[in-house]
Design a protein around this motif. Structure first.
Motif, mmCIF file in Angstrom:
data_model
loop_
_atom_site.group_PDB
_atom_site.id
_atom_site.type_symbol
_atom_site.label_atom_id
_atom_site.label_comp_id
_atom_site.label_asym_id
_atom_site.label_seq_id
_atom_site.Cartn_x
_atom_site.Cartn_y
_atom_site.Cartn_z
ATOM 1 N N GLY A 49 38.907 32.723 32.709
ATOM 2 C CA GLY A 49 40.599 32.927 33.514
ATOM 3 C C GLY A 49 40.413 34.150 32.027
ATOM 4 O O GLY A 49 41.521 35.190 32.087
ATOM 5 N N LEU A 52 39.963 37.866 33.341
ATOM 6 C CA LEU A 52 41.059 38.478 34.367
ATOM 7 C C LEU A 52 42.328 38.111 33.500
ATOM 8 O O LEU A 52 43.310 39.541 34.282
ATOM 9 C CB LEU A 52 41.389 36.217 35.510
ATOM 10 N N SER A 111 37.926 31.050 36.763
ATOM 11 C CA SER A 111 38.125 30.367 38.365
ATOM 12 C C SER A 111 36.229 30.218 39.199
ATOM 13 O O SER A 111 35.260 30.704 38.564
ATOM 14 C CB SER A 111 38.193 32.110 39.027
ATOM 15 N N PHE A 162 41.328 30.211 42.652
ATOM 16 C CA PHE A 162 41.936 30.976 41.103
ATOM 17 C C PHE A 162 43.059 29.602 40.819
ATOM 18 O O PHE A 162 43.939 29.551 42.047
ATOM 19 C CB PHE A 162 41.852 32.365 40.731
#
Length: 241
Positions: A49, A52, A111, A162
């Motif tokens: 995470g 991202l 994810s 996600f």
């Protein structure tokens, strides 16, 4: 005061190979030079995470004028100006020098691969533990000597589930379109490393957005589904400012 949460779920689909680096504790003869990050339980690759979220923030800081200026003023550190959209969404730490304190409005989960991707990996002999090996050379410009190396990467076509939680408070600006803008910018950029060499092209697909207000948490009422099984363009149309 808290108003509502938007839950954004879906799949991150790799359109090219993806490499997000991990640590290799062992140095093996003939082993892989650069490995991907793996889940310690399943030993399969995943998308952190933090990776991202960091990419979404940096792209938004480049596209929003106030955020970009704040990054310049901070000598490359994250935007902290209260007028910067990036600061309003991604937050500002309590110890920043500007004195402006703003908690994050976004949670980005790790994810993990979909069951379909795991099954696909198991059927292909050249994919081991969810990754393929990409061989590359670095050439000396003077004598043309080669320095070969190999990298682990997640293969094209792999998908990861996600989830992003976007919190809204009564005094907040309408920043949901800006978050979706950063996701759109990422689709035309790259995630992970070696993006200029073709790695890391992804898209967001099969998106579901639901809204959970205070009644959802206090009285266990059902969430409101705003859109589902949509691509990013369709979601952006719903939340058009």
């Amino acid at each position: 005061m808290f108003k509502e949460n938007y839950i954004i779920q879906g799949e991150i689909v790799c359109k090219t190979g993806l490499h997000i680096g991990g640590s290799n504790d062992n140095i093996d003869i003939g082993g892989t030079d650069t490995v991907v990050i793996r889940d310690s339980v399943s030993d399969l690759p995943f998308i952190p995470g933090s990776s991202l979220k960091g990419k979404l923030r940096s792209l938004l800081e480049l596209s929003d004028k106030e955020s970009a200026q704040s990054v310049i003023d901070n000598r490359g550190k994250p935007a902290t100006d209260e007028n910067a959209v990036a600061a309003q969404i991604f937050g500002v730490s309590a110890d920043n020098s500007s004195g402006f304190k703003y908690p994050t409005r976004i949670i980005v989960r790790d994810s993990f691969p979909t069951e379909e991707s795991i099954e696909s990996w198991e059927k292909q002999e050249d994919i081991v533990r969810g990754t393929e090996l990409k061989y590359e050379n670095t050439l000396n410009r003077i004598d043309s000597s080669a320095n070969p190396r190999n990298l682990e990467r997640i293969p094209k076509g792999s998908a990861f589930n996600f989830e992003i939680v976007f919190s809204v408070y009564e005094e907040d600006n309408q920043n949901m379109p800006s978050l979706l803008e950063s996701m759109a910018l990422l689709e035309d950029n790259y995630l992970g490393g070696s993006g200029s060499r073709g790695y890391g092209k992804i898209i967001f697909d099969k998106i579901k957005v639901s809204k959970r207000g205070k009644d959802y948490y206090k009285e266990a009422k059902e969430e409101e589904i705003i859109i589902e099984d949509a691509n990013l363009a369709e979601v952006r149309e719903v939340f058009k400012a």
